[in-house]
Motif scaffolding. Structure first.
Motif, PDB file in Angstrom:
ATOM      1  N   MET A   1     -17.614   3.009  -6.560  1.00 35.73           N
ATOM      2  CA  MET A   1     -17.403   1.979  -5.431  1.00 35.73           C
ATOM      3  C   MET A   1     -16.248   2.538  -4.799  1.00 35.73           C
ATOM      4  N   HIS A   2     -16.159   2.612  -3.778  1.00 30.65           N
ATOM      5  CA  HIS A   2     -14.968   3.448  -2.992  1.00 30.65           C
ATOM      6  C   HIS A   2     -13.788   2.734  -3.020  1.00 30.65           C
ATOM      7  N   ASN A   3     -13.950   1.360  -3.404  1.00 28.92           N
ATOM      8  CA  ASN A   3     -12.467   0.702  -3.326  1.00 28.92           C
ATOM      9  C   ASN A   3     -12.143   0.187  -4.738  1.00 28.92           C
ATOM     10  N   CYS A   4     -12.659   0.851  -5.961  1.00 32.46           N
ATOM     11  CA  CYS A   4     -12.415   0.178  -7.272  1.00 32.46           C
ATOM     12  C   CYS A   4     -11.592   1.251  -7.898  1.00 32.46           C
ATOM     13  N   PRO A   5     -10.447   0.677  -8.220  1.00 23.33           N
ATOM     14  CA  PRO A   5      -9.411   1.512  -9.070  1.00 23.33           C
ATOM     15  C   PRO A   5      -9.778   2.033 -10.196  1.00 23.33           C
ATOM     16  N   ILE A   6     -10.876   1.265 -11.242  1.00 19.88           N
ATOM     17  CA  ILE A   6     -11.249   1.601 -12.504  1.00 19.88           C
ATOM     18  C   ILE A   6     -12.361   2.659 -12.262  1.00 19.88           C
ATOM     19  N   THR A   7     -13.223   2.844 -11.133  1.00 18.59           N
ATOM     20  CA  THR A   7     -14.221   3.671 -11.037  1.00 18.59           C
ATOM     21  C   THR A   7     -13.384   5.174 -10.676  1.00 18.59           C
ATOM     22  N   HIS A   8     -12.385   5.057 -10.073  1.00 17.39           N
ATOM     23  CA  HIS A   8     -11.560   6.305  -9.788  1.00 17.39           C
ATOM     24  C   HIS A   8     -10.892   6.799 -10.933  1.00 17.39           C
ATOM     25  N   TRP A   9     -10.251   6.044 -11.616  1.00 13.50           N
ATOM     26  CA  TRP A   9      -9.513   6.357 -12.907  1.00 13.50           C
ATOM     27  C   TRP A   9     -10.621   7.059 -13.873  1.00 13.50           C
TER      28      TRP A   9
ATOM     29  N   ILE B   1     -21.215   2.247 -15.498  1.00 16.83           N
ATOM     30  CA  ILE B   1     -19.812   1.782 -15.633  1.00 16.83           C
ATOM     31  C   ILE B   1     -20.029   0.306 -15.100  1.00 16.83           C
ATOM     32  N   CYS B   2     -19.659  -0.632 -15.919  1.00 13.72           N
ATOM     33  CA  CYS B   2     -19.782  -2.163 -15.737  1.00 13.72           C
ATOM     34  C   CYS B   2     -18.451  -2.689 -15.797  1.00 13.72           C
ATOM     35  N   ILE B   3     -17.941  -3.116 -14.654  1.00 14.63           N
ATOM     36  CA  ILE B   3     -16.669  -3.284 -14.221  1.00 14.63           C
ATOM     37  C   ILE B   3     -16.405  -5.153 -13.951  1.00 14.63           C
ATOM     38  N   PRO B   4     -15.494  -5.723 -14.385  1.00 14.43           N
ATOM     39  CA  PRO B   4     -15.413  -7.034 -14.102  1.00 14.43           C
ATOM     40  C   PRO B   4     -15.308  -7.525 -12.706  1.00 14.43           C
ATOM     41  N   GLU B   5     -16.134  -8.758 -12.064  1.00 13.57           N
ATOM     42  CA  GLU B   5     -16.068  -8.981 -11.028  1.00 13.57           C
ATOM     43  C   GLU B   5     -14.770  -9.198 -10.195  1.00 13.57           C
ATOM     44  N   ASP B   6     -14.059  -9.822 -11.216  1.00 10.18           N
ATOM     45  CA  ASP B   6     -12.394 -10.084 -10.246  1.00 10.18           C
ATOM     46  C   ASP B   6     -11.392  -8.789 -10.379  1.00 10.18           C
ATOM     47  N   MET B   7     -11.987  -7.539 -10.781  1.00 11.00           N
ATOM     48  CA  MET B   7     -11.297  -6.484 -10.734  1.00 11.00           C
ATOM     49  C   MET B   7     -10.512  -6.210  -9.196  1.00 11.00           C
ATOM     50  N   VAL B   8      -9.098  -5.841  -9.306  1.00  9.44           N
ATOM     51  CA  VAL B   8      -8.655  -5.744  -8.075  1.00  9.44           C
ATOM     52  C   VAL B   8      -9.132  -4.508  -7.286  1.00  9.44           C
ATOM     53  N   THR B   9      -8.936  -4.467  -6.076  1.00  9.94           N
ATOM     54  CA  THR B   9      -9.463  -3.349  -5.170  1.00  9.94           C
ATOM     55  C   THR B   9      -8.184  -2.563  -4.566  1.00  9.94           C
ATOM     56  N   THR B  10      -8.507  -1.432  -4.336  1.00  7.91           N
ATOM     57  CA  THR B  10      -7.486  -0.733  -3.531  1.00  7.91           C
ATOM     58  C   THR B  10      -7.332  -0.868  -2.053  1.00  7.91           C
ATOM     59  N   TYR B  11      -8.358  -1.499  -1.486  1.00  2.00           N
ATOM     60  CA  TYR B  11      -8.389  -1.930  -0.001  1.00  2.00           C
ATOM     61  C   TYR B  11      -9.413  -2.910   0.181  1.00  2.00           C
TER      62      TYR B  11
ATOM     63  N   TYR C   1     -24.001   5.168 -12.239  1.00  2.00           N
ATOM     64  CA  TYR C   1     -23.952   4.207 -11.272  1.00  2.00           C
ATOM     65  C   TYR C   1     -22.727   3.169 -11.555  1.00  2.00           C
ATOM     66  N   SER C   2     -21.951   2.836 -10.597  1.00  5.59           N
ATOM     67  CA  SER C   2     -20.999   1.736 -10.916  1.00  5.59           C
ATOM     68  C   SER C   2     -21.186   0.332 -10.566  1.00  5.59           C
ATOM     69  N   VAL C   3     -21.073  -0.646 -11.154  1.00  5.72           N
ATOM     70  CA  VAL C   3     -21.435  -1.918 -11.030  1.00  5.72           C
ATOM     71  C   VAL C   3     -20.355  -2.974 -11.442  1.00  5.72           C
ATOM     72  N   LYS C   4     -20.709  -4.106 -10.514  1.00 10.43           N
ATOM     73  CA  LYS C   4     -19.592  -5.149 -10.954  1.00 10.43           C
ATOM     74  C   LYS C   4     -20.377  -6.447 -11.437  1.00 10.43           C
ATOM     75  N   GLN C   5     -19.870  -7.109 -12.418  1.00 10.73           N
ATOM     76  CA  GLN C   5     -20.524  -8.310 -13.077  1.00 10.73           C
ATOM     77  C   GLN C   5     -19.151  -9.316 -13.330  1.00 10.73           C
ATOM     78  N   GLU C   6     -19.724 -10.528 -13.350  1.00 10.24           N
ATOM     79  CA  GLU C   6     -18.904 -11.715 -13.904  1.00 10.24           C
ATOM     80  C   GLU C   6     -18.521 -11.357 -15.300  1.00 10.24           C
ATOM     81  N   ASN C   7     -19.828 -11.103 -16.020  1.00 15.39           N
ATOM     82  CA  ASN C   7     -19.718 -10.986 -17.631  1.00 15.39           C
ATOM     83  C   ASN C   7     -20.108  -9.383 -17.825  1.00 15.39           C
ATOM     84  N   ILE C   8     -19.149  -8.696 -18.423  1.00 13.31           N
ATOM     85  CA  ILE C   8     -19.766  -7.274 -18.547  1.00 13.31           C
ATOM     86  C   ILE C   8     -20.191  -6.949 -19.872  1.00 13.31           C
ATOM     87  N   ASN C   9     -20.427  -7.843 -20.648  1.00 14.57           N
ATOM     88  CA  ASN C   9     -20.852  -7.853 -22.329  1.00 14.57           C
ATOM     89  C   ASN C   9     -22.424  -7.330 -22.217  1.00 14.57           C
TER      90      ASN C   9
END
Length: 291
Positions: free
Chosen positions: A57-65, A281-291, A259-267
């Motif tokens: 996801m182009h604006n996701c810091p966790i994805t890029h890390w 890669i499952c990332i919390p929906e409220d994760m901050v974005t880089t832009y 494949y990177s996804v965002k979910q409210e609950n990543i459990n």
């Protein structure tokens, strides 16, 4: 006394569980079946492939890390024998990239001339720095955006009128394009909403097809050993996009996709994502974005 210890033990477990539930997690990993998988196991399996496609996801810091960490881990797994390809660089900038990595031009010249994405410094520079530090090959796989724009407004057949030099930055023509009905429907919806005004939805699909085919073409041309490619989720979703063309340009290539996804609950991975990738890669929906 035993009863007292039992009660205390149960209370301790309750406290630990409550703390765990309240502790924020930044990501979880899942395999193709939606089962939790460790980072180490995923890397061990990815290291067996010819090509690893990291869908971001182009604006996701966790994805890029995690892109950086996977690159680092595969570099170690292959003992330095690893090439890197990126959607974020266009094929006509390959000379500039090579000159920079060879120390022929400085970082300012490289960044000024390479038509970098706006989030390059925060999201992609660490990858380029790693490539530079470890003397890896960096392949610019994407088609120059001017040609993608030509197709967006005039269709793939217009490419025949380009010069021989221009055609060096894309696959051999004609592109073996196949209509993606799902993508065409999405582009039609975008046109209806005014986001792609005065653009034929079919041409939008063809423009994306040109990007996918070009990335596959340059991966196939440069595949001399283990290879990792960074691209948006869309381009390798459900083994389509780049992969469809890679199977044409270099049959029998072994690959796996992230494949990177965002979910409210990543459990637990949402079952609707199954079939989109080999690892998630499952990332919390409220994760901050880089832009």
């Amino acid at each position: 006394m035993r009863k007292l210890f039992s009660i205390l033990f149960i209370l301790l477990l309750a406290v630990v569980n409550a703390h765990a539930q309240n502790s924020p997690e930044v990501y979880r990993l899942y395999d193709a079946k939606g089962k939790a998988i460790s980072y180490e196991k995923m890397i061990n399996e990815l290291a067996k492939e010819d090509v690893v496609f990291f869908g971001e996801m182009h604006n996701c810091p966790i994805t890029h890390w995690l892109e950086y960490k996977v690159l680092e881990s595969l570099y170690k797994a292959h003992k330095g024998n690893l090439d890197v390809g990126m959607e974020m660089f266009e094929a006509d900038n390959q000379l500039i990239i090579d000159e920079y990595l060879k120390g022929m031009i400085n970082v300012s010249q490289f960044e000024d001339e390479c038509r970098l994405w706006p989030n390059y410094s925060t999201d992609y520079k660490p990858i380029v720095d790693f490539v530079d530090e470890h003397h890896l090959r960096l392949i610019a796989t994407n088609v120059p955006r001017r040609y993608a724009n030509i197709v967006k407004y005039h269709g793939l057949t217009y490419l025949d009128s380009l010069s021989a030099e221009a055609k060096n930055y894309m696959p051999k023509l004609p592109i073996p394009y196949k209509t993606n009905e799902q993508a065409d429907q999405a582009f039609s919806l975008m046109a209806m909403m005014g986001k792609t005004k005065n653009t034929n939805p079919k041409f939008l699909g063809q423009s994306q097809g040109l990007k996918d085919a070009t990335m596959a073409w340059f991966i196939a041309k440069n595949l001399k050993g283990p290879f990792i490619h960074f691209n948006g989720n869309y381009h390798t979703d459900a083994n389509d996009g780049i992969i469809r063309y890679l199977k044409i340009y270099r049959p029998n290539t072994r690959f796996k996709t992230i494949y990177s996804v965002k979910q409210e609950n990543i459990n637990k991975l949402d079952s609707t994502y199954l079939g989109h990738g080999d690892y998630y890669i499952c990332i919390p929906e409220d994760m901050v974005t880089t832009y």
